[in-house]
Design a protein around this motif. Structure first.
Motif, PDB file in Angstrom:
ATOM      1  N   GLU A 105       5.310  -9.641  15.926  1.00 45.27           N
ATOM      2  CA  GLU A 105       5.398  -8.689  14.819  1.00 45.27           C
ATOM      3  C   GLU A 105       4.095  -7.911  14.700  1.00 45.27           C
ATOM      4  O   GLU A 105       3.007  -8.451  14.883  1.00 45.27           O
ATOM      5  N   ALA A 106       4.239  -6.621  14.388  1.00 48.13           N
ATOM      6  CA  ALA A 106       3.078  -5.758  14.209  1.00 48.13           C
ATOM      7  C   ALA A 106       3.370  -4.779  13.085  1.00 48.13           C
ATOM      8  O   ALA A 106       4.502  -4.335  12.914  1.00 48.13           O
ATOM      9  N   ALA A 107       2.338  -4.454  12.307  1.00 44.00           N
ATOM     10  CA  ALA A 107       2.472  -3.488  11.222  1.00 44.00           C
ATOM     11  C   ALA A 107       1.318  -2.507  11.301  1.00 44.00           C
ATOM     12  O   ALA A 107       0.190  -2.886  11.619  1.00 44.00           O
ATOM     13  N   GLU A 108       1.624  -1.242  11.008  1.00 44.76           N
ATOM     14  CA  GLU A 108       0.615  -0.197  10.985  1.00 44.76           C
ATOM     15  C   GLU A 108       0.643   0.465   9.626  1.00 44.76           C
ATOM     16  O   GLU A 108       1.697   0.587   9.006  1.00 44.76           O
ATOM     17  N   ALA A 109      -0.545   0.912   9.146  1.00 46.51           N
ATOM     18  CA  ALA A 109      -0.643   1.578   7.853  1.00 46.51           C
ATOM     19  C   ALA A 109      -1.955   2.343   7.787  1.00 46.51           C
ATOM     20  O   ALA A 109      -2.799   2.238   8.688  1.00 46.51           O
ATOM     21  N   GLN A 110      -2.141   3.090   6.706  1.00 44.72           N
ATOM     22  CA  GLN A 110      -3.399   3.806   6.497  1.00 44.72           C
ATOM     23  C   GLN A 110      -4.459   2.897   5.893  1.00 44.72           C
ATOM     24  O   GLN A 110      -5.647   3.076   6.124  1.00 44.72           O
ATOM     25  N   ARG A 111      -3.997   1.891   5.108  1.00 45.18           N
ATOM     26  CA  ARG A 111      -4.932   1.011   4.395  1.00 45.18           C
ATOM     27  C   ARG A 111      -4.320  -0.384   4.275  1.00 45.18           C
ATOM     28  O   ARG A 111      -3.113  -0.522   4.119  1.00 45.18           O
ATOM     29  N   ALA A 112      -5.182  -1.407   4.320  1.00 44.75           N
ATOM     30  CA  ALA A 112      -4.725  -2.778   4.119  1.00 44.75           C
ATOM     31  C   ALA A 112      -5.781  -3.547   3.343  1.00 44.75           C
ATOM     32  O   ALA A 112      -6.977  -3.391   3.580  1.00 44.75           O
ATOM     33  N   VAL A 113      -5.322  -4.368   2.400  1.00 39.53           N
ATOM     34  CA  VAL A 113      -6.204  -5.256   1.652  1.00 39.53           C
ATOM     35  C   VAL A 113      -5.712  -6.676   1.908  1.00 39.53           C
ATOM     36  O   VAL A 113      -4.573  -7.008   1.601  1.00 39.53           O
ATOM     37  N   TYR A 114      -6.585  -7.490   2.484  1.00 39.89           N
ATOM     38  CA  TYR A 114      -6.264  -8.887   2.786  1.00 39.89           C
ATOM     39  C   TYR A 114      -7.054  -9.775   1.833  1.00 39.89           C
ATOM     40  O   TYR A 114      -8.265  -9.904   1.956  1.00 39.89           O
ATOM     41  N   ALA A 115      -6.369 -10.373   0.865  1.00 36.77           N
ATOM     42  CA  ALA A 115      -6.974 -11.334  -0.058  1.00 36.77           C
ATOM     43  C   ALA A 115      -6.960 -12.684   0.650  1.00 36.77           C
ATOM     44  O   ALA A 115      -5.926 -13.352   0.701  1.00 36.77           O
ATOM     45  N   VAL A 116      -8.090 -13.067   1.210  1.00 32.28           N
ATOM     46  CA  VAL A 116      -8.158 -14.240   2.077  1.00 32.28           C
ATOM     47  C   VAL A 116      -7.769 -15.520   1.332  1.00 32.28           C
ATOM     48  O   VAL A 116      -7.017 -16.337   1.856  1.00 32.28           O
ATOM     49  N   GLY A 117      -8.247 -15.709   0.112  1.00 37.05           N
ATOM     50  CA  GLY A 117      -7.974 -16.926  -0.643  1.00 37.05           C
ATOM     51  C   GLY A 117      -6.497 -17.158  -0.913  1.00 37.05           C
ATOM     52  O   GLY A 117      -5.989 -18.269  -0.780  1.00 37.05           O
ATOM     53  N   SER A 118      -5.785 -16.080  -1.266  1.00 36.87           N
ATOM     54  CA  SER A 118      -4.360 -16.223  -1.585  1.00 36.87           C
ATOM     55  C   SER A 118      -3.469 -16.045  -0.358  1.00 36.87           C
ATOM     56  O   SER A 118      -2.282 -16.360  -0.403  1.00 36.87           O
ATOM     57  N   GLY A 119      -4.028 -15.534   0.733  1.00 38.47           N
ATOM     58  CA  GLY A 119      -3.230 -15.326   1.937  1.00 38.47           C
ATOM     59  C   GLY A 119      -2.255 -14.165   1.811  1.00 38.47           C
ATOM     60  O   GLY A 119      -1.212 -14.159   2.451  1.00 38.47           O
ATOM     61  N   GLU A 120      -2.603 -13.161   0.988  1.00 36.36           N
ATOM     62  CA  GLU A 120      -1.728 -12.007   0.794  1.00 36.36           C
ATOM     63  C   GLU A 120      -2.342 -10.755   1.420  1.00 36.36           C
ATOM     64  O   GLU A 120      -3.532 -10.499   1.256  1.00 36.36           O
ATOM     65  N   VAL A 122      -1.679  -6.587   1.574  1.00 35.59           N
ATOM     66  CA  VAL A 122      -0.959  -5.432   1.046  1.00 35.59           C
ATOM     67  C   VAL A 122      -1.352  -4.236   1.901  1.00 35.59           C
ATOM     68  O   VAL A 122      -2.524  -3.852   1.951  1.00 35.59           O
ATOM     69  N   MET A 123      -0.356  -3.670   2.589  1.00 34.04           N
ATOM     70  CA  MET A 123      -0.582  -2.495   3.437  1.00 34.04           C
ATOM     71  C   MET A 123       0.075  -1.297   2.766  1.00 34.04           C
ATOM     72  O   MET A 123       1.205  -1.400   2.290  1.00 34.04           O
ATOM     73  N   THR A 124      -0.638  -0.161   2.729  1.00 32.04           N
ATOM     74  CA  THR A 124      -0.117   1.034   2.074  1.00 32.04           C
ATOM     75  C   THR A 124      -0.334   2.272   2.939  1.00 32.04           C
ATOM     76  O   THR A 124      -1.226   2.309   3.775  1.00 32.04           O
ATOM     77  N   GLY A 125       0.511   3.269   2.686  1.00 33.72           N
ATOM     78  CA  GLY A 125       0.403   4.550   3.368  1.00 33.72           C
ATOM     79  C   GLY A 125       1.097   4.587   4.709  1.00 33.72           C
ATOM     80  O   GLY A 125       0.567   4.089   5.687  1.00 33.72           O
ATOM     81  N   ASP A 126       2.298   5.137   4.744  1.00 32.71           N
ATOM     82  CA  ASP A 126       3.052   5.310   5.998  1.00 32.71           C
ATOM     83  C   ASP A 126       3.132   4.009   6.801  1.00 32.71           C
ATOM     84  O   ASP A 126       2.777   3.955   7.968  1.00 32.71           O
ATOM     85  N   VAL A 127       3.613   2.966   6.167  1.00 33.20           N
ATOM     86  CA  VAL A 127       3.687   1.644   6.795  1.00 33.20           C
ATOM     87  C   VAL A 127       4.859   1.589   7.777  1.00 33.20           C
ATOM     88  O   VAL A 127       5.964   2.020   7.462  1.00 33.20           O
TER      89      VAL A 127
END
Length: 166
Positions: A105-120, A122-127
């Motif tokens: 699996e692969a995902a592409e986007a303009q921006r990504a925020v990886y909250a390391v502690g929660s393991g979440e 969030v990728m935004t912008g033309d995902v």
């Protein structure tokens, strides 16, 4: 008849909602152990002790186990305690041609925020998410790496390969 068969297959698999504003999707290949160490390589590093952040720029690749996140720029924000940076990563903020890969699996986007502690993540912008030969796109993808579950939002569009002949 083939159009009806493809539509029936989509409904039978329970994925007809992928054409709506939001869709829940299984991301089994993106399930991941967020407690593993994070390794980052880049062309340049700038550290700001006052804000407790570090900015990696130029061909950035952040790896954690089998997962790889690449981007033009990644800002590392460290957790703080009593106003002091603890040295533990709070989150990674990636911008500029962001690509997340784990397994098939692969995902592409303009921006990504990886909250390391929660393991979440969030990728935004033309995902765009690809899972094998299938593709899914939208404006926001939220993935829980602990469970491998996710949600695509914002005019979701999908293409499912049926394996049938034209």
């Amino acid at each position: 008849m083939k159009v009806f068969t493809a539509a029936a297959l989509v409904l039978a698999l329970g994925i007809g909602s992928a054409f709506a504003q939001g869709a829940s999707v299984a991301f089994g290949g993106l399930q991941h152990d967020a407690s593993l160490p994070v390794e980052i390589t880049a062309d340049e590093l700038t550290v700001d002790q006052a804000t407790g952040s570090a900015v990696f720029s130029g061909n950035v690749v952040a790896g954690q186990g089998e997962m790889r996140l690449s981007a033009a720029r990644v800002q590392v924000e460290y957790a703080t305690q009593n106003g002091q940076a603890t040295g533990q990563i709070n989150q990674l903020v990636a911008t500029g041609g962001v690509t997340l890969v784990n397994g098939a699996e692969a995902a592409e986007a303009q921006r990504a925020v990886y909250a390391v502690g929660s393991g979440e993540i969030v990728m935004t912008g033309d995902v765009v998410l690809t899972q094998g030969v299938n593709a899914l796109s939208g404006e926001k993808l939220t993935v829980d790496l602990n469970t491998g579950s996710g949600r695509m939002e914002g005019r979701v569009r999908t293409i499912f390969q049926t394996g049938g002949n034209n």
